[in-house]
Design a protein around this motif. Sequence first.
Motif, mmCIF file in Angstrom:
data_model
loop_
_atom_site.group_PDB
_atom_site.id
_atom_site.type_symbol
_atom_site.label_atom_id
_atom_site.label_comp_id
_atom_site.label_asym_id
_atom_site.label_seq_id
_atom_site.Cartn_x
_atom_site.Cartn_y
_atom_site.Cartn_z
ATOM 1 N N VAL A 42 142.102 40.377 89.304
ATOM 2 C CA VAL A 42 140.893 39.787 89.875
ATOM 3 C C VAL A 42 141.316 38.644 90.782
ATOM 4 O O VAL A 42 142.063 37.753 90.369
ATOM 5 C CB VAL A 42 139.930 39.259 88.786
ATOM 6 N N LEU A 43 140.848 38.688 92.017
ATOM 7 C CA LEU A 43 141.071 37.606 92.967
ATOM 8 C C LEU A 43 139.768 36.836 93.111
ATOM 9 O O LEU A 43 138.731 37.426 93.394
ATOM 10 C CB LEU A 43 141.484 38.158 94.334
ATOM 11 N N VAL A 44 139.820 35.528 92.909
ATOM 12 C CA VAL A 44 138.636 34.691 93.079
ATOM 13 C C VAL A 44 138.798 33.979 94.419
ATOM 14 O O VAL A 44 139.694 33.159 94.600
ATOM 15 C CB VAL A 44 138.483 33.680 91.929
ATOM 16 N N VAL A 45 137.916 34.337 95.340
ATOM 17 C CA VAL A 45 138.034 33.868 96.713
ATOM 18 C C VAL A 45 136.696 33.283 97.150
ATOM 19 O O VAL A 45 136.077 33.757 98.093
ATOM 20 C CB VAL A 45 138.462 35.019 97.657
ATOM 21 N N VAL A 46 136.255 32.274 96.406
ATOM 22 C CA VAL A 46 135.028 31.571 96.767
ATOM 23 C C VAL A 46 135.414 30.184 97.256
ATOM 24 O O VAL A 46 136.510 29.691 96.934
ATOM 25 C CB VAL A 46 134.031 31.491 95.584
ATOM 26 N N PRO A 47 134.549 29.526 98.027
ATOM 27 C CA PRO A 47 134.857 28.158 98.453
ATOM 28 C C PRO A 47 135.121 27.253 97.250
ATOM 29 O O PRO A 47 134.517 27.425 96.184
ATOM 30 C CB PRO A 47 133.595 27.723 99.201
ATOM 31 N N SER A 48 136.014 26.296 97.410
ATOM 32 C CA SER A 48 136.444 25.455 96.288
ATOM 33 C C SER A 48 135.284 24.761 95.593
ATOM 34 O O SER A 48 135.301 24.611 94.370
ATOM 35 C CB SER A 48 137.473 24.428 96.749
ATOM 36 N N HIS A 49 134.249 24.378 96.323
ATOM 37 C CA HIS A 49 133.130 23.684 95.691
ATOM 38 C C HIS A 49 132.254 24.626 94.849
ATOM 39 O O HIS A 49 131.386 24.165 94.118
ATOM 40 C CB HIS A 49 132.295 22.929 96.723
ATOM 41 N N LEU A 50 132.499 25.930 94.908
ATOM 42 C CA LEU A 50 131.722 26.897 94.137
ATOM 43 C C LEU A 50 132.510 27.544 92.998
ATOM 44 O O LEU A 50 131.963 28.355 92.254
ATOM 45 C CB LEU A 50 131.193 27.995 95.059
ATOM 46 N N VAL A 51 133.778 27.194 92.851
ATOM 47 C CA VAL A 51 134.618 27.833 91.835
ATOM 48 C C VAL A 51 134.054 27.607 90.434
ATOM 49 O O VAL A 51 133.898 28.541 89.646
ATOM 50 C CB VAL A 51 136.089 27.343 91.908
ATOM 51 N N ARG A 52 133.730 26.383 90.080
ATOM 52 C CA ARG A 52 133.223 26.087 88.743
ATOM 53 C C ARG A 52 131.923 26.825 88.474
ATOM 54 O O ARG A 52 131.764 27.458 87.429
ATOM 55 C CB ARG A 52 133.001 24.591 88.571
ATOM 56 N N GLN A 53 130.997 26.794 89.389
ATOM 57 C CA GLN A 53 129.709 27.469 89.225
ATOM 58 C C GLN A 53 129.894 28.984 89.092
ATOM 59 O O GLN A 53 129.243 29.626 88.276
ATOM 60 C CB GLN A 53 128.809 27.152 90.421
ATOM 61 N N THR A 54 130.780 29.552 89.883
ATOM 62 C CA THR A 54 131.010 30.996 89.849
ATOM 63 C C THR A 54 131.690 31.414 88.559
ATOM 64 O O THR A 54 131.323 32.409 87.947
ATOM 65 C CB THR A 54 131.857 31.425 91.051
ATOM 66 N N ALA A 55 132.676 30.624 88.123
ATOM 67 C CA ALA A 55 133.401 30.939 86.889
ATOM 68 C C ALA A 55 132.464 30.841 85.704
ATOM 69 O O ALA A 55 132.529 31.612 84.775
ATOM 70 C CB ALA A 55 134.575 30.011 86.722
#
Length: 95
Positions: free
Chosen positions: A82-95
């Motif tokens: 799995v590659l997580v390729v979201v903007p850094s400010h959205l990583v926590r919310q997405t995870a």
Amino acid sequence: MNNSDINSMKIGVVGAGSWGTALADLLCCKGYLVDLWVFETELKKEMEKSRENKIFLPGVTLSENLHPTNNLEKAVADKDLVLVVVPSHLVRQTA
């Protein structure tokens, strides 16, 4: 891991911006089947219809091996990579 194991890898990419879409399509061009999580419902529908990410990667025809989805669980469940390729400010919310 041998070549047949590598070719049967299941891959998910989380984030359909320009970088995520480009990475997902590159993997597809190498023969992998990739589920790409797209946050925007309308963009996902447009990508399925036109095989192009007209917002973030216009002019690039996407591989038939790329499967856009709005379902985050589907994009990551039972994947070998799995590659997580979201903007850094959205990583926590997405995870």
